[in-house]
Design a protein around this motif. Structure first.
Motif, PDB file in Angstrom:
ATOM      1  N   LYS A 357       4.127 -17.836  -6.307  1.00 32.44           N
ATOM      2  CA  LYS A 357       3.986 -16.860  -5.235  1.00 32.44           C
ATOM      3  C   LYS A 357       2.508 -16.618  -4.981  1.00 32.44           C
ATOM      4  O   LYS A 357       1.706 -16.567  -5.916  1.00 32.44           O
ATOM      5  CB  LYS A 357       4.703 -15.562  -5.584  1.00 32.44           C
ATOM      6  CG  LYS A 357       4.182 -14.874  -6.818  1.00 32.44           C
ATOM      7  CD  LYS A 357       5.015 -13.664  -7.216  1.00 32.44           C
ATOM      8  CE  LYS A 357       4.734 -12.475  -6.345  1.00 32.44           C
ATOM      9  NZ  LYS A 357       5.410 -11.245  -6.837  1.00 32.44           N
ATOM     10  N   ARG A 358       2.171 -16.450  -3.718  1.00 35.51           N
ATOM     11  CA  ARG A 358       0.794 -16.173  -3.329  1.00 35.51           C
ATOM     12  C   ARG A 358       0.606 -14.656  -3.267  1.00 35.51           C
ATOM     13  O   ARG A 358       1.221 -13.986  -2.447  1.00 35.51           O
ATOM     14  CB  ARG A 358       0.479 -16.809  -1.981  1.00 35.51           C
ATOM     15  CG  ARG A 358       0.513 -18.327  -1.993  1.00 35.51           C
ATOM     16  CD  ARG A 358       0.520 -18.887  -0.567  1.00 35.51           C
ATOM     17  NE  ARG A 358      -0.690 -18.564   0.173  1.00 35.51           N
ATOM     18  CZ  ARG A 358      -0.825 -18.788   1.486  1.00 35.51           C
ATOM     19  NH1 ARG A 358       0.183 -19.288   2.182  1.00 35.51           N
ATOM     20  NH2 ARG A 358      -1.965 -18.484   2.089  1.00 35.51           N
ATOM     21  N   CYS A 359      -0.217 -14.128  -4.132  1.00 34.60           N
ATOM     22  CA  CYS A 359      -0.515 -12.697  -4.140  1.00 34.60           C
ATOM     23  C   CYS A 359      -1.834 -12.465  -3.420  1.00 34.60           C
ATOM     24  O   CYS A 359      -2.839 -13.102  -3.740  1.00 34.60           O
ATOM     25  CB  CYS A 359      -0.609 -12.169  -5.569  1.00 34.60           C
ATOM     26  SG  CYS A 359       0.956 -12.163  -6.449  1.00 34.60           S
ATOM     27  N   VAL A 360      -1.817 -11.566  -2.465  1.00 34.08           N
ATOM     28  CA  VAL A 360      -3.005 -11.273  -1.676  1.00 34.08           C
ATOM     29  C   VAL A 360      -3.714 -10.060  -2.259  1.00 34.08           C
ATOM     30  O   VAL A 360      -3.087  -9.029  -2.526  1.00 34.08           O
ATOM     31  CB  VAL A 360      -2.631 -11.007  -0.206  1.00 34.08           C
ATOM     32  CG1 VAL A 360      -3.878 -10.678   0.618  1.00 34.08           C
ATOM     33  CG2 VAL A 360      -1.917 -12.219   0.391  1.00 34.08           C
ATOM     34  N   SER A 361      -5.019 -10.155  -2.439  1.00 31.54           N
ATOM     35  CA  SER A 361      -5.791  -9.025  -2.924  1.00 31.54           C
ATOM     36  C   SER A 361      -5.807  -7.914  -1.876  1.00 31.54           C
ATOM     37  O   SER A 361      -5.942  -8.170  -0.682  1.00 31.54           O
ATOM     38  CB  SER A 361      -7.231  -9.456  -3.221  1.00 31.54           C
ATOM     39  OG  SER A 361      -8.089  -8.334  -3.329  1.00 31.54           O
ATOM     40  N   VAL A 362      -5.677  -6.675  -2.348  1.00 30.64           N
ATOM     41  CA  VAL A 362      -5.806  -5.523  -1.457  1.00 30.64           C
ATOM     42  C   VAL A 362      -7.137  -4.824  -1.695  1.00 30.64           C
ATOM     43  O   VAL A 362      -7.317  -3.655  -1.350  1.00 30.64           O
ATOM     44  CB  VAL A 362      -4.633  -4.540  -1.636  1.00 30.64           C
ATOM     45  CG1 VAL A 362      -3.343  -5.149  -1.105  1.00 30.64           C
ATOM     46  CG2 VAL A 362      -4.472  -4.116  -3.095  1.00 30.64           C
ATOM     47  N   GLY A 363      -8.100  -5.545  -2.272  1.00 33.87           N
ATOM     48  CA  GLY A 363      -9.457  -5.054  -2.398  1.00 33.87           C
ATOM     49  C   GLY A 363      -9.675  -4.138  -3.575  1.00 33.87           C
ATOM     50  O   GLY A 363      -9.001  -4.219  -4.599  1.00 33.87           O
ATOM     51  N   SER A 364     -10.618  -3.236  -3.417  1.00 36.91           N
ATOM     52  CA  SER A 364     -11.011  -2.354  -4.508  1.00 36.91           C
ATOM     53  C   SER A 364     -11.087  -0.913  -4.014  1.00 36.91           C
ATOM     54  O   SER A 364     -11.042  -0.643  -2.815  1.00 36.91           O
ATOM     55  CB  SER A 364     -12.362  -2.791  -5.076  1.00 36.91           C
ATOM     56  OG  SER A 364     -13.330  -2.862  -4.030  1.00 36.91           O
ATOM     57  N   ALA A 365     -11.199   0.014  -4.955  1.00 33.79           N
ATOM     58  CA  ALA A 365     -11.266   1.435  -4.615  1.00 33.79           C
ATOM     59  C   ALA A 365     -12.640   1.752  -4.019  1.00 33.79           C
ATOM     60  O   ALA A 365     -13.660   1.403  -4.603  1.00 33.79           O
ATOM     61  CB  ALA A 365     -11.018   2.283  -5.853  1.00 33.79           C
ATOM     62  N   PRO A 366     -12.687   2.431  -2.868  1.00 32.92           N
ATOM     63  CA  PRO A 366     -13.977   2.701  -2.221  1.00 32.92           C
ATOM     64  C   PRO A 366     -14.656   3.954  -2.768  1.00 32.92           C
ATOM     65  O   PRO A 366     -14.013   4.840  -3.354  1.00 32.92           O
ATOM     66  CB  PRO A 366     -13.578   2.910  -0.759  1.00 32.92           C
ATOM     67  CG  PRO A 366     -12.193   3.477  -0.837  1.00 32.92           C
ATOM     68  CD  PRO A 366     -11.557   2.854  -2.047  1.00 32.92           C
ATOM     69  N   GLY A 367     -15.965   4.036  -2.551  1.00 30.39           N
ATOM     70  CA  GLY A 367     -16.717   5.254  -2.829  1.00 30.39           C
ATOM     71  C   GLY A 367     -16.535   5.775  -4.235  1.00 30.39           C
ATOM     72  O   GLY A 367     -16.645   5.041  -5.221  1.00 30.39           O
ATOM     73  N   ASP A 368     -16.227   7.068  -4.348  1.00 26.54           N
ATOM     74  CA  ASP A 368     -16.080   7.710  -5.650  1.00 26.54           C
ATOM     75  C   ASP A 368     -14.651   7.674  -6.176  1.00 26.54           C
ATOM     76  O   ASP A 368     -14.311   8.371  -7.137  1.00 26.54           O
ATOM     77  CB  ASP A 368     -16.577   9.158  -5.593  1.00 26.54           C
ATOM     78  CG  ASP A 368     -15.889   9.972  -4.501  1.00 26.54           C
ATOM     79  OD1 ASP A 368     -15.044   9.403  -3.773  1.00 26.54           O
ATOM     80  OD2 ASP A 368     -16.200  11.170  -4.369  1.00 26.54           O
ATOM     81  N   ALA A 369     -13.802   6.886  -5.553  1.00 26.91           N
ATOM     82  CA  ALA A 369     -12.430   6.725  -6.044  1.00 26.91           C
ATOM     83  C   ALA A 369     -12.433   5.858  -7.299  1.00 26.91           C
ATOM     84  O   ALA A 369     -13.260   4.953  -7.442  1.00 26.91           O
ATOM     85  CB  ALA A 369     -11.555   6.098  -4.968  1.00 26.91           C
ATOM     86  N   ARG A 370     -11.497   6.113  -8.203  1.00 27.65           N
ATOM     87  CA  ARG A 370     -11.396   5.338  -9.437  1.00 27.65           C
ATOM     88  C   ARG A 370      -9.987   4.768  -9.573  1.00 27.65           C
ATOM     89  O   ARG A 370      -9.009   5.410  -9.172  1.00 27.65           O
ATOM     90  CB  ARG A 370     -11.726   6.212 -10.654  1.00 27.65           C
ATOM     91  CG  ARG A 370     -13.132   6.760 -10.640  1.00 27.65           C
ATOM     92  CD  ARG A 370     -13.489   7.494 -11.921  1.00 27.65           C
ATOM     93  NE  ARG A 370     -12.631   8.632 -12.170  1.00 27.65           N
ATOM     94  CZ  ARG A 370     -12.765   9.817 -11.575  1.00 27.65           C
ATOM     95  NH1 ARG A 370     -13.704  10.002 -10.665  1.00 27.65           N
ATOM     96  NH2 ARG A 370     -11.958  10.817 -11.880  1.00 27.65           N
ATOM     97  N   LEU A 371      -9.913   3.592 -10.169  1.00 30.01           N
ATOM     98  CA  LEU A 371      -8.629   2.900 -10.335  1.00 30.01           C
ATOM     99  C   LEU A 371      -8.581   2.266 -11.712  1.00 30.01           C
ATOM    100  O   LEU A 371      -9.542   1.633 -12.151  1.00 30.01           O
ATOM    101  CB  LEU A 371      -8.456   1.839  -9.245  1.00 30.01           C
ATOM    102  CG  LEU A 371      -7.128   1.077  -9.203  1.00 30.01           C
ATOM    103  CD1 LEU A 371      -6.800   0.665  -7.768  1.00 30.01           C
ATOM    104  CD2 LEU A 371      -7.160  -0.190 -10.076  1.00 30.01           C
ATOM    105  N   VAL A 372      -7.436   2.436 -12.380  1.00 33.21           N
ATOM    106  CA  VAL A 372      -7.197   1.851 -13.699  1.00 33.21           C
ATOM    107  C   VAL A 372      -5.823   1.204 -13.688  1.00 33.21           C
ATOM    108  O   VAL A 372      -4.871   1.756 -13.125  1.00 33.21           O
ATOM    109  CB  VAL A 372      -7.257   2.933 -14.806  1.00 33.21           C
ATOM    110  CG1 VAL A 372      -6.712   2.392 -16.128  1.00 33.21           C
ATOM    111  CG2 VAL A 372      -8.685   3.422 -14.996  1.00 33.21           C
TER     112      VAL A 372
END
Length: 705
Positions: A357-372
């Motif tokens: 399956k081809r998984c498409v990146s949805v990018g990264s968290a902008p600015g001061d947002a954080r993601l784990v």
């Protein structure tokens, strides 16, 4: 940045009152079609004054209007009166349908004191709620002006979730969340005051409300709209609006791009060259859809690099991650083994062997947002390319569901071990990070675990739909149910209107075989339903949990217990792979030779056919598998379940299963060193003669057919 959208509106009124604020290109007769910032601000003040005389500050007020300029004015007017608006849909005429049931559940949950309805709406007594109904046009009668100042931590509105995996919940969205998320959109997507916005999305949904109403108002940008029903009936109208108005940004779920790519044939007069920000979000982003859309509309100026895959949810106000404009759209190709294990980065190339399956990146968290990405079982942050639950933190993240303190604590107040930073939001979504970018893989509540392997329902649906063209793309719901102590995997699948009754059984068999052989799991039942039958969320996503409930309640026109009982009675092998069916006495050698001979008719001349090579490795697809078992049944007079090819994926193992002989003895009597392999151009000699005889029998049967 402003403290609220109302502060922004005041500023825009002073700086560029004549600039277009909002326009509906398909407004109904007798309703507003457009407003500039000056007129919008004046009308908001009139509504606020009228509401202030009728309701107490802090009271909830439901917006039950069609998508329209009046809807936008009502939202802002309620805020300016110090009320808490609840953006909803106009009550449907059919009070028994799923939308009406959802609306009734929301009204029961938030219990508004008042509701705003359209001037031409049905009698309020027909509505599913007992609150006091106010017609929009009546709110403009007294001509008074009013405006209460709001604080940045005041509640801006209650945003009810789409309910794809559970009952709708009211997210408490504060003005500070709106301002922070609007800044994130500008940072991640690249919008500014000069950006021209276009949308057909419903205004009661976070993507339509926050992304295409609040955000342009905070920017001071002009926004153009169509009603959702217009797009669904005439998808070309969306592209016509983009072309005519020179729109820069427009967003939609993946299904909308697929709908345009497959249904719009007439490209004359379209110019999509200004569309530089085509956001694709709200549901899984399909790389194939991006390809099809770009190929279809490249001739009229659309560029594939204009796509911006994004990820968001109501609990994070809207946007959580986005591809940065100008960066390439990245993909990872995951094999079936990587999908099943939840480990492995996959490849950036699309030529992976076997099913993938081809998984498409949805990018990264902008600015001061954080993601784990979090491993809840081991209580640790996931490694690179390891699948886990997505956690978010930042000023855009909300902190509560309305009236549900325990659920709020469990969802919005997750604290990581040994972490000193703020609490995280549990999204309920699964994904992985590779090189700092996020790839969504599924939903926690929809994940199916088969003997320790992760199975995503969308993969089951995709494989079936890829195999059988009559199945509606993105029109399936796969889920697991328990029946008499056993877990059964069911696919409810929509079909087109012109499918003949006599081919439905072959469609079911092909879909079953495809999933069983390609994903190496057992799909137990396929239930075919007409297009438009499956329940969907407000953003167009399939509500799989709801579909499961409907199936169990016999809502798809089939009795679930009968379907599941038939599975139990007709199954050829149990889940452990041990033989559960006694076949007539068959000679293992002859069965193996017949299978090898049959395969030799389906592969190119000169290709090697091996007893220990899987059917997939021989290049056989799911339809071939169905044909193999059907012809085997005719030749030997036995019936073999399609699941046998999943349990016994090589010719030798299948022959052993069908004959009851150990696999090591199946080829007994073969004198040649390589008696279990055959080249399709080899000459007759010894055991090969018997194989060719069987091959001729097969060919004769085909000619007779």
């Amino acid at each position: 940045m402003y403290a609220s959208v109302l502060d922004a509106l005041k500023s825009h009124e002073q700086q560029h009152a004549e600039k277009l604020a909002c326009r509906y290109h398909d407004s109904s007769p007798g309703t507003l079609s457009s407003l500039n910032f000056g007129d919008l601000s004046h009308m908001v003040r009139r509504v606020a004054a009228s509401l202030s005389r009728r309701a107490r500050p802090g009271e909830r007020i439901a917006l039950l209007l069609p998508n329209s300029v009046e809807y936008i004015v009502s939202l802002l007017g309620a805020q300016a009166a110090g009320l808490i608006p609840v953006p909803l849909m106009a009550p449907p005429s059919n009070q028994t349908n799923l939308q009406a049931q959802r609306l009734a559940a929301i009204l029961d949950d938030c219990r508004p004191g008042h509701s705003i309805i359209a001037g031409d709406a049905v009698d309020p007594t027909d509505s599913p709620s007992s609150d006091q109904r106010l017609r929009f046009d009546a709110l403009l009668d007294d001509g008074l002006l009013g405006w209460r100042d709001v604080q940045i931590n005041d509640t801006a509105f209650l945003q009810y979730t789409s309910g794809s995996t559970s009952a709708p919940k009211g997210v408490v969205v504060r003005h500070t969340n709106l301002v922070a998320n609007s800044l994130h959109i500008s940072q991640g997507v690249g919008t500014r005051q000069e950006t021209i916005v276009g949308s057909w999305l419903p205004l009661f949904h976070d993507m339509g409300l926050m992304g295409k109403v609040i955000h342009p108002l905070l920017l001071g940008a002009s926004a153009h709209y169509l009603r959702p029903e217009t797009f669904l009936r005439y998808p070309r109208k969306w592209l016509e609006m983009i072309s005519k108005e020179g729109i820069h940004i427009s967003a939609a779920p993946n299904f909308a791009y697929e709908r345009c790519a497959t249904q719009i044939e007439d490209l004359e007069g379209l110019d999509l060259s200004t569309w530089s920000m085509a956001l694709n979000g709200s549901e899984a982003v399909s790389a194939e859809t991006l390809d099809r859309f770009a190929a279809r509309f490249g001739a009229v100026g659309f560029r594939r690099e204009s796509f911006q895959p994004v990820y968001g949810l109501a609990e994070a106000t809207l946007l959580a991650t986005s591809r940065v404009q100008g960066q390439p759209i990245r993909e990872r190709v995951l094999s079936v083994e990587e999908v099943a294990s939840g480990r492995g980065a996959g490849s950036s190339q699309t030529g992976a062997s076997g099913w993938s399956k081809r998984c498409v990146s949805v990018g990264s968290a902008p600015g001061d947002a954080r993601l784990v990405v979090w491993n809840p079982t081991q209580q640790r942050v996931c490694n690179e390319a390891e699948v886990g639950e997505i956690l978010l933190a930042g000023p855009h993240c909300c902190t509560a569901y309305f009236g549900q303190p325990e659920l709020s604590e469990a969802t919005f107040a997750v604290r990581l071990p040994a972490a000193t930073e703020a609490a995280y939001l549990r999204t309920g979504d699964l994904g992985m990070q590779v090189d700092g970018e996020l790839y969504i893989t599924g939903r926690v509540k929809e994940l199916i675990i088969v003997r320790g392997r992760n199975v995503y329902p969308e993969d089951i649906e995709t494989v079936a739909q890829d195999t059988v063209p009559e199945l509606v793309r993105y029109g399936g719901a796969a889920f697991e149910v328990e029946h008499h102590g056993a877990q059964r995997l069911v696919l409810i699948q929509e079909i087109g209107p012109r499918v003949e009754e006599d081919i439905k059984e072959s469609m079911r068999r092909a879909a079953l075989a495809a999933v069983n052989s390609v994903l190496q799991i057992r799909l137990d039942a396929v239930v075919l339903v007409r297009r438009g039958t499956l329940p969907k969320t407000t953003s167009g996503k399939i509500a799989r949990t709801k579909a499961r409930d409907i199936f169990l309640a016999a809502g798809f026109g089939v009795n679930a217990d009968e379907v599941l009982s038939a599975i139990q009675q007709g199954i050829a092998t149990d889940v452990s792979g041990q033989d559960a069916t006694v076949y007539p006495a068959l000679d293992g050698s002859r069965v193996l030779m017949w299978i090898l001979g049959w395969i030799s008719t389906r592969v190119p001349v000169g290709s090697a056919v091996h007893a220990d090579r899987t059917f997939v490795e021989h290049g056989l697809d799911s339809i071939d598998a169905v044909d193999l078992l059907a012809e085997f049944g005719k030749h030997f007079g036995v019936s073999v379940a399609t699941g046998a090819l999943w349990e016994f994926p090589t010719p030798r193992r299948l022959a052993s299963h069908l004959s009851g002989e150990p696999a090591s003895d199946t080829a007994r009597g073969h004198q040649q060193p390589d008696a279990s392999a055959l080249h399709t151009n080899q000459r007759r000699n010894g055991e090969a003669d018997a194989l060719i005889d069987l091959l001729e029998e097969i060919l004769e049967q085909r000619e007779d057919a």
